[in-house]
Design a protein around this motif. Structure first.
Motif, mmCIF file in Angstrom:
data_model
loop_
_atom_site.group_PDB
_atom_site.id
_atom_site.type_symbol
_atom_site.label_atom_id
_atom_site.label_comp_id
_atom_site.label_asym_id
_atom_site.label_seq_id
_atom_site.Cartn_x
_atom_site.Cartn_y
_atom_site.Cartn_z
ATOM 1 N N GLY A 35 0.952 -0.707 -0.151
ATOM 2 C CA GLY A 35 0.099 -0.167 0.242
ATOM 3 C C GLY A 35 0.574 1.600 -0.117
ATOM 4 O O GLY A 35 0.122 2.681 -0.332
ATOM 5 N N GLY A 36 2.144 1.139 0.476
ATOM 6 C CA GLY A 36 2.903 2.607 0.178
ATOM 7 C C GLY A 36 3.249 2.704 -0.939
ATOM 8 O O GLY A 36 3.392 4.353 -1.283
ATOM 9 N N ASN A 37 3.607 1.535 -1.672
ATOM 10 C CA ASN A 37 3.741 1.849 -3.061
ATOM 11 C C ASN A 37 3.332 1.589 -4.510
ATOM 12 O O ASN A 37 3.457 2.563 -5.231
ATOM 13 N N GLU A 38 2.327 0.563 -3.490
ATOM 14 C CA GLU A 38 1.100 0.358 -5.704
ATOM 15 C C GLU A 38 0.205 0.707 -5.200
ATOM 16 O O GLU A 38 -0.521 0.333 -5.850
ATOM 17 N N LEU A 39 -0.234 1.023 -4.553
ATOM 18 C CA LEU A 39 -2.077 1.458 -3.784
ATOM 19 C C LEU A 39 -2.366 2.256 -3.467
ATOM 20 O O LEU A 39 -1.761 1.881 -2.277
ATOM 21 N N SER A 40 -2.874 3.556 -3.777
ATOM 22 C CA SER A 40 -3.060 4.332 -2.598
ATOM 23 C C SER A 40 -4.634 4.181 -2.097
ATOM 24 O O SER A 40 -5.205 3.331 -2.436
ATOM 25 N N ALA A 41 -4.903 4.848 -1.514
ATOM 26 C CA ALA A 41 -5.961 5.339 -0.444
ATOM 27 C C ALA A 41 -7.532 4.736 -1.926
ATOM 28 O O ALA A 41 -8.697 4.489 -1.924
ATOM 29 N N ALA A 42 -7.349 6.538 -2.772
ATOM 30 C CA ALA A 42 -8.278 5.914 -3.469
ATOM 31 C C ALA A 42 -7.790 4.780 -4.859
ATOM 32 O O ALA A 42 -8.736 4.382 -5.183
ATOM 33 N N GLY A 43 -6.806 4.157 -4.701
ATOM 34 C CA GLY A 43 -6.756 3.068 -5.414
ATOM 35 C C GLY A 43 -7.381 2.159 -4.980
ATOM 36 O O GLY A 43 -8.761 1.649 -6.209
ATOM 37 N N THR A 44 -7.812 2.046 -3.557
ATOM 38 C CA THR A 44 -8.048 1.357 -3.088
ATOM 39 C C THR A 44 -9.939 1.213 -3.358
ATOM 40 O O THR A 44 -10.479 -0.130 -3.372
ATOM 41 N N ALA A 45 -9.967 2.590 -3.001
ATOM 42 C CA ALA A 45 -11.826 2.540 -2.617
ATOM 43 C C ALA A 45 -12.282 2.569 -4.189
ATOM 44 O O ALA A 45 -13.195 2.332 -4.791
ATOM 45 N N TYR A 46 -10.946 2.597 -5.728
ATOM 46 C CA TYR A 46 -11.337 2.003 -7.075
ATOM 47 C C TYR A 46 -11.698 0.460 -6.925
ATOM 48 O O TYR A 46 -12.929 0.239 -8.043
ATOM 49 N N CYS A 47 -10.525 0.009 -6.019
ATOM 50 C CA CYS A 47 -10.959 -1.756 -6.750
ATOM 51 C C CYS A 47 -12.231 -2.116 -5.791
ATOM 52 O O CYS A 47 -12.819 -2.460 -5.889
ATOM 53 N N VAL A 48 -13.083 -0.320 -4.770
ATOM 54 C CA VAL A 48 -14.174 -1.721 -4.354
ATOM 55 C C VAL A 48 -15.190 -1.400 -4.866
ATOM 56 O O VAL A 48 -16.655 -1.987 -5.286
ATOM 57 N N PHE A 49 -15.233 0.293 -5.910
ATOM 58 C CA PHE A 49 -16.421 0.701 -5.823
ATOM 59 C C PHE A 49 -16.378 0.981 -7.860
ATOM 60 O O PHE A 49 -17.213 0.476 -8.374
ATOM 61 N N ARG A 50 -15.194 0.499 -8.363
ATOM 62 C CA ARG A 50 -14.890 0.596 -10.000
ATOM 63 C C ARG A 50 -15.059 1.668 -10.602
ATOM 64 O O ARG A 50 -16.098 1.945 -11.697
ATOM 65 N N LYS A 51 -15.274 2.673 -9.895
ATOM 66 C CA LYS A 51 -15.487 4.100 -10.249
ATOM 67 C C LYS A 51 -14.335 4.861 -10.658
ATOM 68 O O LYS A 51 -13.530 5.113 -9.368
ATOM 69 N N ARG A 52 -14.432 5.902 -11.242
ATOM 70 C CA ARG A 52 -13.307 7.485 -11.283
ATOM 71 C C ARG A 52 -12.686 7.387 -10.909
ATOM 72 O O ARG A 52 -11.431 7.314 -9.970
ATOM 73 N N PRO A 53 -11.572 6.111 -12.051
ATOM 74 C CA PRO A 53 -10.016 5.931 -12.007
ATOM 75 C C PRO A 53 -9.703 6.821 -12.354
ATOM 76 O O PRO A 53 -8.216 6.572 -11.501
ATOM 77 N N ASP A 54 -10.163 8.225 -12.739
ATOM 78 C CA ASP A 54 -8.990 9.431 -12.323
ATOM 79 C C ASP A 54 -8.651 9.911 -11.148
ATOM 80 O O ASP A 54 -7.411 10.177 -10.496
ATOM 81 N N LEU A 55 -9.670 9.403 -10.229
ATOM 82 C CA LEU A 55 -9.061 10.019 -8.881
ATOM 83 C C LEU A 55 -8.272 9.274 -8.319
ATOM 84 O O LEU A 55 -7.252 9.195 -7.202
ATOM 85 N N ALA A 56 -8.146 8.127 -8.419
ATOM 86 C CA ALA A 56 -7.297 7.032 -8.164
ATOM 87 C C ALA A 56 -6.122 7.045 -8.200
ATOM 88 O O ALA A 56 -5.346 6.951 -7.576
ATOM 89 N N ILE A 57 -5.524 7.747 -9.820
ATOM 90 C CA ILE A 57 -4.368 7.962 -9.842
ATOM 91 C C ILE A 57 -4.121 9.151 -9.527
ATOM 92 O O ILE A 57 -3.197 9.623 -8.676
ATOM 93 N N VAL A 58 -4.850 10.023 -9.068
ATOM 94 C CA VAL A 58 -4.556 11.246 -8.556
ATOM 95 C C VAL A 58 -3.833 11.024 -7.009
ATOM 96 O O VAL A 58 -2.896 11.600 -6.461
ATOM 97 N N GLY A 59 -5.039 10.193 -6.632
ATOM 98 C CA GLY A 59 -4.294 9.968 -4.934
ATOM 99 C C GLY A 59 -3.580 9.178 -5.142
ATOM 100 O O GLY A 59 -2.175 9.961 -3.653
ATOM 101 N N ALA A 60 -2.938 8.705 -5.635
ATOM 102 C CA ALA A 60 -1.182 7.866 -5.847
ATOM 103 C C ALA A 60 -0.351 8.703 -5.778
ATOM 104 O O ALA A 60 0.844 8.725 -5.689
ATOM 105 N N VAL A 61 -0.692 9.805 -7.742
ATOM 106 C CA VAL A 61 0.514 10.965 -7.626
ATOM 107 C C VAL A 61 0.624 11.770 -6.670
ATOM 108 O O VAL A 61 1.755 12.265 -5.826
#
Ligand code: C5P
Length: 450
Positions: free
Chosen positions: A119-145
């Motif tokens: 979780g420190g390097n390869e998935l953010s909280a937003a990425g995890t939330a994307y994996c749960v809900f499969r919506k708004r992948p752009d926000l998952a990328i913003v969280g990771a960056v």
């Protein structure tokens, strides 16, 4: 750590999506940094899309006082926090969507760490939330960056490919400087030091001269891209030939200065969001800075509204961004001659000078990847506490440095609460206990060197 199991993680996320939507009116509690705001917005957006009731609250830390406050809630969804505080088990129906190090939590939790994914390097909280809900992948990328996970690897790469498929995310290979879409050209060149361009970085006069020599105008022309035809041009306004001239001029300077490593870093991968306006929300790095500006200056709801496409919130977010830039500039000015070498680590005592909301960001900016020790910063926190932030060079982490563990053990010594990731972690300790904290942090670092 558990064995790596991507499909087991995604199956668990799907199960927990069903649990989330079985809640009748949950309180979504999320963290206040860029990843916290984007993940909170992603979860709130998923509830909005389903037409389901929810309430939302952003907090700075999940300490005992916060847990006590949530005791009356029937359903809570923690996002970007929750996995680090065992007292969540005292609450009623709880779902945790987190990516921090976690141990001994009884409540259901979507967390890559529980499936051998870092979780420190390869998935953010937003990425995890994307994996749960499969919506708004752009926000998952913003969280990771926003959580310093750039360049994207591992699970983030999977999220990225999902975003590309849905047309929400596009990968660009271009100048790796910050601000291609929103920073006026002179600042774009002069304020970038990664890679450091000799004679141009930190020299606005020289950056301006270079642009003039290359025949690149600074003022917007009618044919320039973007809605705003007036004002100063940004890199994205340049035509292909102007971009080529600029990139090769920078490459020549690096070669002339024998900076071959800088040359490799000149062009990099970045992520843009074609469905969004060409403004501060178009490119992942600029978007995450905007969200940090909102969250860390006590207006996270503005960031959440921007994430969910509310154009009305954008102007307010821009004002917060200007304030954020000023605070970071002041913080960095102070850091440039107040970082002390404490032997085991560098220490930046920003108490009374640097705001607690940005001390971590300032430490991250002051940190050099070439350092052989981490940096620990301190600021005055809420209710007479001291806010601590730590950042470590990545190379040290590969040799066993884990700032989350450091924070936890130094918190035992000082009566605080803390956690986070191996490269970036934080804590909150009682006033008057900083010496115990620093002594214990020193012991931890020295212990790692053995
Ligand atoms: O606040 P800062 O940016 O330094 O936080 C770095 C990381 O440490 C974040 O991921 C944050 O969630 C975590 N943290 C924590 N407990 C705290 C403060 C920060 O887990 N009291």
């Amino acid at each position: 750590m558990a064995a790596r199991d991507e499909s087991g993680f995604l199956e668990r996320c799907a199960e927990l999506r069903r649990l989330a939507f079985s809640f009748s009116d949950p309180l979504i509690v999320h963290h206040y940094d860029a990843d916290g705001v984007s993940s909170g917005a992603l979860v709130a957006g998923a509830f909005l899309d389903e037409g389901k009731k929810f309430r939302r609250e952003c907090i700075k830390k999940l300490d005992d006082a916060a847990i006590d406050r949530f005791a009356g809630e029937r359903e809570v969804i923690f996002v970007d926090l929750g996995g680090g505080n065992r007292r969540v088990d005292e609450l009623k129906d709880v779902l945790i969507i987190d990516h921090h190090q976690t141990e001994g939590i009884g409540k259901p939790q979507a967390n890559p760490m529980l499936h051998g994914l870092d979780g420190g390097n390869e998935l953010s909280a937003a990425g995890t939330a994307y994996c749960v809900f499969r919506k708004r992948p752009d926000l998952a990328i913003v969280g990771a960056v926003g959580d310093m996970q750039h360049p994207l690897t591992g699970m983030n790469r999977w999220v990225l490919s999902e975003g590309e498929k849905s047309g929400d995310v596009l990968v660009e290979k271009d100048l790796s400087f910050y601000g291609r879409y929103c920073r006026p050209l002179v600042s774009f060149l002069a304020f970038c030091d990664d890679p450091f361009i000799p004679g141009i970085s930190y020299r606005e006069d020289k950056a301006q001269e270079l642009l003039a020599e290359l025949g690149i105008g600074l003022e917007k022309r009618p044919q320039d891209a973007g809605g705003r035809k007036q004002g100063l041009r940004v890199y994205a306004d340049l035509d292909d030939d102007e971009k080529r001239r600029l990139v090769s001029a920078l490459a020549k300077i690096l070669i002339g200065g024998n900076r071959m490593r800088g040359l490799n870093e000149l062009i990099g991968e970045s992520y843009v969001f074609p469905k969004r306006q060409r403004d501060e929300t178009f490119e992942a790095n600029e978007f995450s800075t905007l969200l940090n500006a909102c969250g860390r200056h006590s207006r996270p709801e503005i960031g959440v509204r921007v994430c969910l496409g509310d154009a009305g919130a954008q102007e307010e977010a821009r004002k917060l961004l200007a304030l954020h830039r000023r605070s970071l500039r002041d913080g960095m000015g102070f850091a440039s001659n107040h970082v002390q070498d404490f032997g085991a680590f560098y220490f930046l005592d920003g108490r009374g000078i640097i705001d607690e909301g940005i001390v971590g960001v300032v430490c991250g900016m002051a940190l050099s990847q070439a350092w052989e020790k981490p940096i620990i910063g301190a600021a005055l926190g809420e209710n007479g506490t001291i806010k601590i932030s730590g950042r470590s060079p990545r190379g040290l982490v590969e040799h066993g440095m884990n700032l989350s563990e450091l924070m936890k053990s130094a918190c035992i010594a000082s009566g605080g609460v803390g956690g986070g990731h191996n490269v970036a972690a934080g804590a909150s300790i009682p006033d008057g206990r900083i010496n115990e904290f620093l002594l214990s942090a020193g012991e931890y670092v020295r212990g790692r060197r053995k």
